[in-house]
Design a protein around this motif. Structure first.
Motif, PDB file in Angstrom:
ATOM      1  N   LEU A 119       0.808  -0.989  -0.197  1.00 33.17           N
ATOM      2  CA  LEU A 119      -0.289  -0.122   0.183  1.00 33.17           C
ATOM      3  C   LEU A 119       0.279   1.032  -0.094  1.00 33.17           C
ATOM      4  CD1 LEU A 119      -2.978  -0.905   2.613  1.00 33.17           C
ATOM      5  CD2 LEU A 119      -3.148  -0.361   0.565  1.00 33.17           C
ATOM      6  N   ASP A 120       1.679   0.875   0.379  1.00 35.23           N
ATOM      7  CA  ASP A 120       2.198   2.479   1.141  1.00 35.23           C
ATOM      8  C   ASP A 120       3.567   2.169  -0.266  1.00 35.23           C
ATOM      9  OD1 ASP A 120       2.113   3.191   3.363  1.00 35.23           O
ATOM     10  OD2 ASP A 120       3.314   1.941   4.938  1.00 35.23           O
ATOM     11  N   GLU A 121       3.910   1.815  -1.177  1.00 34.63           N
ATOM     12  CA  GLU A 121       4.629   2.152  -2.232  1.00 34.63           C
ATOM     13  C   GLU A 121       4.308   2.270  -3.670  1.00 34.63           C
ATOM     14  OE1 GLU A 121       5.466  -1.542  -5.537  1.00 34.63           O
ATOM     15  OE2 GLU A 121       7.153  -1.922  -3.322  1.00 34.63           O
ATOM     16  N   VAL A 122       2.811   1.851  -2.959  1.00 36.69           N
ATOM     17  CA  VAL A 122       1.443   2.411  -3.965  1.00 36.69           C
ATOM     18  C   VAL A 122       1.495   3.725  -4.095  1.00 36.69           C
ATOM     19  CG1 VAL A 122      -0.935   2.300  -4.877  1.00 36.69           C
ATOM     20  CG2 VAL A 122       1.163   0.072  -4.621  1.00 36.69           C
ATOM     21  N   MET A 123       0.902   3.999  -3.217  1.00 42.21           N
ATOM     22  CA  MET A 123       0.490   5.450  -2.203  1.00 42.21           C
ATOM     23  C   MET A 123       1.339   6.373  -2.001  1.00 42.21           C
ATOM     24  SD  MET A 123      -2.646   5.029  -2.445  1.00 42.21           S
ATOM     25  CE  MET A 123      -3.789   6.372  -2.115  1.00 42.21           C
ATOM     26  N   GLY A 124       2.931   5.891  -2.301  1.00 41.27           N
ATOM     27  CA  GLY A 124       3.789   6.699  -1.634  1.00 41.27           C
ATOM     28  C   GLY A 124       4.057   7.563  -3.121  1.00 41.27           C
ATOM     29  N   GLY A 125       3.970   7.062  -4.234  1.00 40.89           N
ATOM     30  CA  GLY A 125       3.856   7.549  -5.798  1.00 40.89           C
ATOM     31  C   GLY A 125       3.070   9.085  -5.776  1.00 40.89           C
TER      32      GLY A 125
END
Length: 159
Positions: A119-125
């Motif tokens: 989730l953090d990987e996707v939303m961090g972008g």
């Protein structure tokens, strides 16, 4: 990690499963399919399941899934599905108060920590301020996304 927005339907399948000891047991399993309608969702899940289940099975329930997007993982150990509730944080221009809107996602991962990482990987972008409000493992067995046919059918007048 890739994501996909579509029309998702949760389908429940009932059938008799052969256990490790050779005994038959009635089971109900949940799956998610990408479809345009309830009718297409039923057709798609029947097509998908007929290649996995030998014998009879029935579609016992179909409902519209509440997922905004589904995040797929290419990791070999990502064999579970997690429902994640994210809160997007915005500031109301008039009242200057913080506003939170809830959005549900489905995340493929091997562990709960892996789901949070994905989730953090996707939303961090993104530029969106968010909080992960909840992440919970689901009982979903698999997700079947729509795939284009290998060979596109040409209209008769082009053949």
């Amino acid at each position: 990690m890739r994501s996909r927005t579509a029309n998702w339907f949760e389908c429940r399948i009932k059938y008799e499963k052969t256990q490790e000891d050779g005994m038959q047991k009635k089971v109900t399993e949940s799956y998610v399919v990408d479809a345009l309608s309830f009718t297409e969702a039923e057709q798609r899940i029947m097509e998908e399941m007929s290649s996995y289940i030998s014998g009879e099975f029935e579609v016992s329930d179909i409902k519209k899934a509440t997922y905004k997007e589904i995040f797929f993982s290419d990791e070999e150990m990502a064999d579970r599905w997690y429902k994640a509730k994210l809160q997007f944080i915005t500031i109301d221009e008039i009242t200057e108060k913080e506003k939170r809107s809830n959005v549900n996602y489905l995340v493929q991962a091997g562990t709960l920590n892996g789901a949070v990482k994905n989730l953090d990987e996707v939303m961090g972008g993104t530029m969106i301020d968010y909080v992960i409000a909840a992440v919970a493992e689901t009982t979903l067995m698999d997700v079947f996304e729509y795939k284009k046919k290998e060979k596109e059918d040409k209209p008769e007048y082009e053949q």
